[in-house]
Design an enzyme around this catalytic site. Structure first.
Site, PDB file in Angstrom:
ATOM      1  N   SER A  34     -12.963  -8.388  -1.751  1.00  0.00           N
ATOM      2  CA  SER A  34     -14.058  -7.917  -0.886  1.00  0.00           C
ATOM      3  C   SER A  34     -14.949  -9.079  -0.460  1.00  0.00           C
ATOM      4  O   SER A  34     -15.876  -9.464  -1.176  1.00  0.00           O
ATOM      5  CB  SER A  34     -14.891  -6.799  -1.536  1.00  0.00           C
ATOM      6  N   GLY A  35     -14.595  -9.631   0.667  1.00  0.00           N
ATOM      7  CA  GLY A  35     -15.417 -10.690   1.261  1.00  0.00           C
ATOM      8  C   GLY A  35     -14.803 -12.077   1.204  1.00  0.00           C
ATOM      9  O   GLY A  35     -15.356 -13.019   1.763  1.00  0.00           O
ATOM     10  N   ARG A  70     -16.832   6.212   8.857  1.00  0.00           N
ATOM     11  CA  ARG A  70     -16.520   4.913   9.456  1.00  0.00           C
ATOM     12  C   ARG A  70     -16.744   4.960  10.971  1.00  0.00           C
ATOM     13  O   ARG A  70     -15.834   5.303  11.741  1.00  0.00           O
ATOM     14  CB  ARG A  70     -15.077   4.513   9.154  1.00  0.00           C
ATOM     15  N   GLY A  86      -7.770  -9.845   1.921  1.00  0.00           N
ATOM     16  CA  GLY A  86      -7.616  -8.643   2.741  1.00  0.00           C
ATOM     17  C   GLY A  86      -7.563  -8.952   4.231  1.00  0.00           C
ATOM     18  O   GLY A  86      -6.558  -9.447   4.758  1.00  0.00           O
ATOM     19  N   TYR A 110      -2.219   5.290  -3.954  1.00  0.00           N
ATOM     20  CA  TYR A 110      -3.237   6.295  -3.672  1.00  0.00           C
ATOM     21  C   TYR A 110      -2.710   7.536  -4.373  1.00  0.00           C
ATOM     22  O   TYR A 110      -1.669   8.081  -3.987  1.00  0.00           O
ATOM     23  CB  TYR A 110      -3.379   6.529  -2.169  1.00  0.00           C
ATOM     24  N   THR A 130      -5.703   2.634  -6.800  1.00  0.00           N
ATOM     25  CA  THR A 130      -6.976   2.525  -6.081  1.00  0.00           C
ATOM     26  C   THR A 130      -7.793   3.787  -6.292  1.00  0.00           C
ATOM     27  O   THR A 130      -7.358   4.892  -5.944  1.00  0.00           O
ATOM     28  CB  THR A 130      -6.719   2.260  -4.584  1.00  0.00           C
ATOM     29  N   HIS A 172     -13.588  -2.212  -1.665  1.00  0.00           N
ATOM     30  CA  HIS A 172     -12.686  -1.886  -0.558  1.00  0.00           C
ATOM     31  C   HIS A 172     -13.146  -2.583   0.726  1.00  0.00           C
ATOM     32  O   HIS A 172     -13.036  -2.051   1.827  1.00  0.00           O
ATOM     33  CB  HIS A 172     -12.653  -0.361  -0.352  1.00  0.00           C
ATOM     34  N   LYS A 176      -8.166  -0.380  -9.305  1.00  0.00           N
ATOM     35  CA  LYS A 176      -8.839  -1.090  -8.204  1.00  0.00           C
ATOM     36  C   LYS A 176     -10.049  -0.286  -7.733  1.00  0.00           C
ATOM     37  O   LYS A 176      -9.942   0.922  -7.494  1.00  0.00           O
ATOM     38  CB  LYS A 176      -7.856  -1.282  -7.046  1.00  0.00           C
ATOM     39  N   SER A 186       0.827  -1.212   0.000  1.00  0.00           N
ATOM     40  CA  SER A 186       0.000   0.000   0.000  1.00  0.00           C
ATOM     41  C   SER A 186       0.862   1.262   0.000  1.00  0.00           C
ATOM     42  O   SER A 186       1.917   1.307   0.631  1.00  0.00           O
ATOM     43  CB  SER A 186      -0.873  -0.010   1.248  1.00  0.00           C
TER      44      SER A 186
END
Ligand code: FNR
Length: 388
Positions: free
Chosen positions: A316-317, A187, A338, A152, A178, A284, A260, A128
């Site tokens: 994701s998941g 959040r 992740g 980023y 991303t 994400h 992404k 990252s």
């Protein structure tokens, strides 16, 4: 030929000969609970938390659970091979470790531990931009193992150019851009504990070691860390970027480029038009748009729009080997893991991450073989039953 499945006999064998049992659960869906018990509420909440009331994170699970595998019998699966080609290079399995920032909040060895685990298990590691360790240091720890850099996209083009040059010089082969996090979403888990590591200067290592970033500061980072953090915040948020900005990245990166955060088929078509090499279908992990479509529900539309023109990855998941099998059957070429590896890191450092990788790939190989597949190439949507 691969033999991830042999891990189960390694575990049973250790039980017979030494009485040892695995230090971490082998059902990876249990890791979150173990991590909750072992880690502080701030760091645990930062990793486990999602946007809003968690609707999208739940939708991710629901979307994958909606599909069921339909096993096929009497096929020769004695020689198995999970390898795939990702952006021109063969990898031992369709799995890569997703870019996850601020890993030092989980374990003092942070990204270095996770990257070394990935290297030891022949899994690409995606570092990252928001790493707690500078990219050169992670690269050095990985020697010549496969690594990708996640961008980023900074507001300042000089910092962007500098990041890309540093990533190239330190051997990152693929650029993952991303698109879904040009601002942080609402959040509540982090808000309720007022916990955001970046404001404490954690997860800013790539920026604080960057000459172009430093050039924008009045004083060196160590003399005024607060000003450096403020500069980081200001540079990180850029809500103005559009598809028209993409050529800038192509100009400064000569390797594969992957976008992404793609969820709409029209955005997949735009990615094709932009001449990129791949996309990651991802929301994400439900951390950005609450109320968004479950990622596995977005995958078929993206595959239909661009599957023959882009390499499509998915995240994701993903929690288990059968989740990976489902994503591949729906048309993904590779899958990013992740949160589960972050829990492995938090609980047991590098060995914890290796445990997670080995479990999920063993489970994938066994699931595929028992469902009649000796390689991932034979999977198709026809191997799935959609329940609703
Ligand atoms: C992320 N993710 C992420 N993505 C990215 O491109 N750059 C980043 O720095 C981060 N940081 C990050 C931190 C934490 C704590 C999490 C949990 C996630 C998103 C990540 O790459 C991936 O898309 C999700 O983790 C996938 O969802 P699951 O499988 O973890 O639910």
């Amino acid at each position: 030929m691969t033999d991830w499945a042999a891990f189960q006999y390694e575990i049973y064998g250790a039980g017979v000969f030494t009485g040892a049992v695995p230090r971490l659960p082998t059902d990876l869906t249990r890791l979150e609970e173990v991590a909750r018990q072992r880690l502080g509420p701030g760091p645990f909440g930062y990793v486990a938390g999602s946007a809003g009331d968690g609707k999208t994170a739940r939708a991710n699970r629901r979307a994958l659970d909606r599909y069921e595998i339909v096993p096929r019998m009497l096929r020769d699966v004695s020689a198995r091979d999970l390898s795939v080609e990702l952006f021109g290079r063969k990898t031992a399995s369709p799995l890569a470790l997703a870019p996850v920032g601020v890993q030092s909040i989980m374990h003092p060895d942070g990204e270095v531990a996770a990257a070394k685990a990935a290297a030891a298990q022949s899994i690409p590691f995606i570092l990252s931009s928001a790493s707690s360790t500078p990219m050169e240091q992670v690269a050095e720890a990985m020697r010549d193992a496969e690594r990708w850099f996640q961008l980023y996209w900074p507001k300042d083009p000089e910092v962007t150019k500098s990041f890309l040059a540093r990533a190239k010089n330190s051997g990152y082969r693929v650029l993952v851009v991303t698109l879904d996090t040009f601002m942080l979403a609402w959040r509540p888990t982090d808000l309720d504990t007022a916990y955001l590591p970046f404001l404490r200067g954690v997860g800013t290592a790539n920026y604080f070691t960057d000459p172009a970033f430093e050039a924008g500061l009045g004083k060196p980072v160590h003399e005024d860390p607060r000003a450096a953090v403020m500069h980081f915040v200001q540079l990180f948020n850029d809500a103005s970027k559009t598809w028209d900005n993409l050529p800038f990245l192509r100009e400064h990166w000569d390797g594969p480029i992957v976008l992404k955060g793609i969820q709409h088929p029209d955005d997949a078509r735009k990615a094709v038009d932009a001449g990129v090499d791949g996309v990651v279908v991802s929301n994400h992990g439900g951390r950005q748009v609450n109320g968004a479509i479950g990622a596995a529900d977005a995958l078929p539309g993206v595959v239909e729009a661009a599957g023959d023109r882009l390499e499509i990855l998915f995240d994701s998941g993903i929690r288990t080997g059968d989740d990976i099998a489902k994503a591949l059957a729906l048309g993904a070429r590779g899958v990013l893991l992740g949160r589960p590896y972050m829990y492995g890191l938090g609980i047991d450092g590098q060995p914890g991450v290796e445990h997670v990788i080995r479990c999920i790939l063993a489970e994938l190989e066994l699931t595929l073989a028992l469902a009649g597949h000796s390689s991932v190439g034979s999977l198709s949507p026809a191997d799935l039953h959609r329940t609703s």
